[in-house]
Scaffold this motif. Structure first.
Motif, PDB file in Angstrom:
ATOM      1  N   GLU A 273      -8.710  -0.714  -2.948  1.00 26.55           N
ATOM      2  CA  GLU A 273      -9.905  -1.559  -3.020  1.00 26.55           C
ATOM      3  C   GLU A 273     -11.178  -0.716  -3.109  1.00 26.55           C
ATOM      4  N   PRO A 274     -12.174  -1.202  -3.826  1.00 33.53           N
ATOM      5  CA  PRO A 274     -12.278  -2.460  -4.576  1.00 33.53           C
ATOM      6  C   PRO A 274     -12.014  -2.289  -6.062  1.00 33.53           C
ATOM      7  N   CYS A 275     -11.132  -1.368  -6.425  1.00 28.93           N
ATOM      8  CA  CYS A 275     -10.822  -1.125  -7.834  1.00 28.93           C
ATOM      9  C   CYS A 275      -9.789  -2.135  -8.324  1.00 28.93           C
ATOM     10  N   TYR A 276     -10.085  -2.793  -9.446  1.00 29.77           N
ATOM     11  CA  TYR A 276      -9.161  -3.779  -9.985  1.00 29.77           C
ATOM     12  C   TYR A 276      -8.625  -3.375 -11.350  1.00 29.77           C
ATOM     13  N   ASP A 277      -8.357  -2.066 -11.483  1.00 23.21           N
ATOM     14  CA  ASP A 277      -7.556  -1.595 -12.603  1.00 23.21           C
ATOM     15  C   ASP A 277      -6.097  -1.960 -12.341  1.00 23.21           C
ATOM     16  N   THR A 278      -5.328  -2.076 -13.386  1.00 23.79           N
ATOM     17  CA  THR A 278      -3.894  -2.261 -13.200  1.00 23.79           C
ATOM     18  C   THR A 278      -3.278  -0.943 -12.747  1.00 23.79           C
ATOM     19  N   ASP A 279      -2.051  -1.013 -12.224  1.00 24.87           N
ATOM     20  CA  ASP A 279      -1.393   0.169 -11.663  1.00 24.87           C
ATOM     21  C   ASP A 279      -0.289   0.647 -12.605  1.00 24.87           C
ATOM     22  N   PRO A 280      -0.344   1.899 -13.065  1.00 25.20           N
ATOM     23  CA  PRO A 280       0.713   2.399 -13.963  1.00 25.20           C
ATOM     24  C   PRO A 280       2.104   2.316 -13.355  1.00 25.20           C
ATOM     25  N   GLY A 281       2.186   2.330 -12.012  1.00 27.81           N
ATOM     26  CA  GLY A 281       3.497   2.202 -11.373  1.00 27.81           C
ATOM     27  C   GLY A 281       4.142   0.845 -11.600  1.00 27.81           C
ATOM     28  N   LEU A 282       3.334  -0.133 -11.980  1.00 24.05           N
ATOM     29  CA  LEU A 282       3.848  -1.478 -12.245  1.00 24.05           C
ATOM     30  C   LEU A 282       3.946  -1.776 -13.736  1.00 24.05           C
ATOM     31  N   GLY A 283       3.234  -1.006 -14.541  1.00 20.72           N
ATOM     32  CA  GLY A 283       3.247  -1.237 -15.981  1.00 20.72           C
ATOM     33  C   GLY A 283       1.864  -1.057 -16.568  1.00 20.72           C
ATOM     34  N   THR A 284       1.673  -1.581 -17.736  1.00 14.52           N
ATOM     35  CA  THR A 284       0.399  -1.413 -18.441  1.00 14.52           C
ATOM     36  C   THR A 284      -0.476  -2.661 -18.280  1.00 14.52           C
TER      37      THR A 284
ATOM     38  N   ALA B 171       0.804  -1.222   0.000  1.00 17.48           N
ATOM     39  CA  ALA B 171       0.000   0.000   0.000  1.00 17.48           C
ATOM     40  C   ALA B 171       0.839   1.274   0.000  1.00 17.48           C
ATOM     41  N   GLU B 172       2.173   1.148   0.120  1.00 17.01           N
ATOM     42  CA  GLU B 172       3.048   2.324   0.120  1.00 17.01           C
ATOM     43  C   GLU B 172       3.743   2.542  -1.220  1.00 17.01           C
ATOM     44  N   GLU B 173       3.227   1.918  -2.266  1.00 11.85           N
ATOM     45  CA  GLU B 173       3.696   2.168  -3.635  1.00 11.85           C
ATOM     46  C   GLU B 173       5.195   1.906  -3.802  1.00 11.85           C
ATOM     47  N   ASP B 174       5.619   0.718  -3.341  1.00 10.93           N
ATOM     48  CA  ASP B 174       7.032   0.367  -3.547  1.00 10.93           C
ATOM     49  C   ASP B 174       7.272  -0.171  -4.949  1.00 10.93           C
ATOM     50  N   PHE B 175       6.216  -0.646  -5.627  1.00 15.18           N
ATOM     51  CA  PHE B 175       6.320  -1.129  -7.012  1.00 15.18           C
ATOM     52  C   PHE B 175       7.534  -2.043  -7.188  1.00 15.18           C
ATOM     53  N   SER B 176       7.633  -3.041  -6.324  1.00 13.82           N
ATOM     54  CA  SER B 176       8.869  -3.826  -6.238  1.00 13.82           C
ATOM     55  C   SER B 176       9.091  -4.744  -7.434  1.00 13.82           C
ATOM     56  N   ILE B 177       8.010  -5.230  -8.043  1.00 13.27           N
ATOM     57  CA  ILE B 177       8.178  -6.151  -9.180  1.00 13.27           C
ATOM     58  C   ILE B 177       7.277  -5.688 -10.316  1.00 13.27           C
ATOM     59  N   PRO B 178       7.834  -5.057 -11.350  1.00 11.11           N
ATOM     60  CA  PRO B 178       7.020  -4.622 -12.493  1.00 11.11           C
ATOM     61  C   PRO B 178       6.400  -5.823 -13.206  1.00 11.11           C
TER      62      PRO B 178
END
Length: 727
Positions: free
Chosen positions: A383-394, A343-350
């Motif tokens: 939650e409860p949004c299940y869009d992908t996160d741009p911080g991880l990719g497309t 939840a702290e936006e570490d985006f550890s694994i794209p």
């Protein structure tokens, strides 16, 4: 009727009631006398009810000479909570009422009717409570219906109610056993009775212990267990129409808080010593309405908790439908849990790096990856949004990574928890707040969520607080189903609903405007929610796996794989109840032989979680190698270790000179096996197995899988396991 007239009539009614109570109290001293009771009886059980009050005055398990309810003068019938506009604590005590009728319908059945009882502070409450009690083959079943003709809401009803619950003998203990996410937990109620922190002493008059005291998890039964026998108490409603509780109350208290000992003898300081037990139904019955209570079954049994669970299993078989379980889940398999973002936006694994994790799993025989934190906001965020996160990719990168990993034979399972809403999001602030659960005072329920990565989050300063969403609301269920469709669109082979077993301690929503008359019971509405999810999945992939964290038994026909954390002290009740259910346990240590041995003994799927599920499956080679050996052993001796009936410790005994656990399996062929594990950290143990009427025995281990003959006497190295089988 104006207020002055109402108060005048209520006062007159109360004076009349006081006179009636005096008569009833005078009568109670003679309760149980010849001719004053209606007695139900079969070969095993005797139950008696007072002819005037309808109170349960005696209960005897004749076959075992267990006097369950002993003193008639302490008999109780029921209790209702009927709050007044300015005085919530307004109870109706059944023992202070005279029943309208107490009619013996047959030698084994009685019907009792109470009409227009007098409450503590509000005078007569126009209602009718009709109850039946029936004895059949040593089982006592209570049914009741409540018709509320008053202007008050009847919030709870306690029924049945035992006023003097006794152990089988004065020197016998009583433990209350109950389920918690797959395991059995126990609390002593005699000869010691502690008041747990969940029921603060400041809020009660007598020491009190409740099963389901905090509505974090709903269980439908408890076991009142003594050393050689017990009583199963079950609320038999697989649809979960409302919240229920099992309550024990020790009168007048304990001898000393340092010891929590129940006072010995009949009385202390002239006050009767007795243990009350009641089943509380949270019905929230509105004025001018009716409700039928779920049947409550009291089933005495001989034996330990296994015999009590056998009673539950028998009832479960009447409603539990065999779920659809994908073939790969029915096979021996193992998983990797992998968090890509917290939840702290570490985006550890794209997303683009996921394929190498899938490749490693394929190379090491790991069948699935549970992907955590893949959506916008990360784990416990967004939650409860299940869009992908741009911080991880497309979206396309995640979709393609899933496809490539699954092409390697590794299933992708997406983690989600759609019954909460991240209160920091604009979506919540502008729309979702409309569907949040609120308490009876119109304050929203919320959860503090969990800490991740950074000191402020781990300390609790900036966690993503969560609103509890109202799954009773059809509009919200449709929103959740729409978001669930985004999981399906990514092409994964399943999902795991985290925290599916609870709503963060919230049982009801009291908010109006959600499309129904409140309150709405959340646990009951988990069923229509999952049915919507399942219908959506079936349109895309009928083999799509539904998994969940510790699902309640009523949800297991839908969430067919359960995820758990187990230890050496776990009593594996759910595995005993359902020997073939796909249950999975986390394995986290870097040389986790004990953890893996427990999964072997109790038939759990291994889920590898290196670095607290933030690493590669190859990051702990000692754990991985031993896990692969155990799974190979299970495949080789699948007849005994995977397809057999789990019997826990029943049917065999093991003696050993060190800390150990064992489990018995009965194969379909009739042959048996015993898994024996050594929990000593630095020494071998010598163990002796006694398997009655055993054929010749063979033994195999994860290290030496070619079975050799055995006499049942075996030496097991530290942190190792052995499987002894009938050949």
């Amino acid at each position: 009727m104006d207020r002055r007239t109402f108060n005048k009539l209520a006062g007159i009614t109360a004076m009349v009631a006081m006179a009636e109570r005096k008569e009833l109290y005078a009568y109670s001293s003679a309760a149980g006398a010849a001719g004053s009771e209606v007695v139900l009886e079969d070969e095993d059980l005797l139950v008696a009810f007072d002819k005037n009050s309808g109170a349960l005055t005696r209960m005897v398990r004749k076959s075992a000479n267990w006097v369950v309810q002993r003193r008639p003068e302490l008999g109780v019938s029921f209790r209702l909570l009927a709050p007044l506009p300015h005085r919530r604590a307004n109870f109706v005590y059944g023992q202070k009422q005279i029943a309208a009728t107490v009619e013996k319908l047959s030698p084994t059945q009685v019907q009792i009717v109470w009409k227009d009882p007098v409450s503590q502070h509000g005078g007569v409450v126009p209602l009718t409570l009709t109850a039946t009690a029936a004895v059949e083959r040593g089982v006592l079943t209570f049914r009741a219906a409540l018709e509320n003709n008053s202007a008050l809401t009847i919030e709870t009803i306690d029924y049945p109610y035992l006023g003097d619950l006794n152990p089988p003998a004065r020197d016998a203990s009583m433990i209350v056993e109950h389920m918690w996410t797959g395991a059995l937990s126990g609390d002593e109620v005699y000869p010691h009775f502690s008041n747990p922190g969940g029921t603060g002493y400041w809020g009660i008059r007598f020491p009190t212990r409740t099963v389901n005291g905090d509505p974090t998890f709903q269980t439908q039964f408890c076991l009142i267990q003594s050393p050689e026998q017990g009583i199963y108490v079950g609320v038999h409603d697989p649809a979960l129409g409302y919240f229920s509780q099992f309550t024990f109350e020790q009168h007048p208290g304990v001898v000393d808080w340092n010891d929590d000992a129940v006072p010995p003898g009949e009385a202390i300081s002239g006050i009767p010593v007795h243990l009350e037990f009641r089943v509380c139904h949270f019905v929230y019955l509105h004025p001018q309405s009716k409700v039928e209570l779920a049947p409550v079954v009291l089933h005495p049994y001989s034996g330990d908790w296994h015999a009590g669970l056998d009673v539950y299993k028998e009832w479960r078989a009447t409603w539990f439908s065999a779920p659809m379980i994908p073939a790969w889940v029915r096979d021996v398999n193992s998983w990797l849990q992998l968090q890509v973002d917290g939840a702290e936006e570490d985006f550890s694994i794209p997303y683009r790096d996921l394929v190498k994790y899938g490749t490693e799993c394929a190379e090491n025989g790991v069948a699935a990856i549970q992907l955590v934190g893949w959506h916008h906001g990360g784990q416990d965020g967004g939650e409860p949004c299940y869009d992908t996160d741009p911080g991880l990719g497309t979206w396309q990168e995640l979709h393609d990574a899933i496809a490539q990993i699954q092409a390697r034979g590794v299933k992708m399972i997406l983690f989600a928890k759609p019954v909460f809403a991240d209160m920091s999001t604009e979506w919540y602030k502008t729309k979702l707040y409309k569907y949040q659960c609120v308490d009876p005072f119109d304050n929203k329920y919320e959860s503090g969520s969990f800490g991740y990565t950074t000191p402020p989050s781990l300390t609790g300063i900036d966690r993503r607080r969560r609103a509890i969403m109202d799954v009773c609301c059809q509009e919200y269920r449709d929103i959740a189903t729409h978001e669930f469709g985004k999981i399906l669109a990514l092409g994964a082979q399943g999902w795991l609903f985290d925290e599916v077993m609870q709503h963060n301690g919230v049982a009801y929503n009291f908010s109006a405007g959600h499309g129904y008359t409140p309150p709405g019971f959340l646990f009951g509405s988990d069923i229509p929610l999952v049915k919507q999810f399942r219908a959506a999945a079936d349109q895309v992939n009928p083999e799509f796996l539904f998994a969940g964290e510790g699902p309640g038994d009523w949800l297991m026909p839908y969430y067919v794989l359960g995820y758990y954390r187990i230890g050496a002290g776990t009593r594996h009740a759910l595995r005993y109840i359902d020997p073939q259910a796909p249950l999975m346990a986390s394995v986290r240590g870097f040389n986790a032989r004990d953890e893996i041995n427990l999964t072997l003994a109790y038939r759990y799927i291994i889920e590898y979680e290196p670095y607290n599920f933030k690493g590669h499956v190859t990051d702990f080679p000692l754990t991985l190698e031993y896990g692969k050996r155990v799974d190979a052993l299970r495949r080789r001796y699948r007849e005994f270790l995977w397809d057999a009936d789990f019997r826990d410790t029943l049917g065999a005994t093991v003696s050993a000179d060190g800390d150990h656990r064992y489990a018995v399996y009965a194969a379909k062929s009739g042959k048996r096996a015993v898994v024996l594990i050594n929990l000593e950290q630095d020494k071998a143990i010598s163990a002796n197995l006694h398997l009655p009427n055993a054929a010749s025995l063979i033994v195999a281990t994860p290290e030496n899988q070619d079975a050799v003959s055995s006499t049942g006497a075996i030496s097991i190295p530290a942190r190792s396991a052995a499987v002894i089988m009938e050949s």
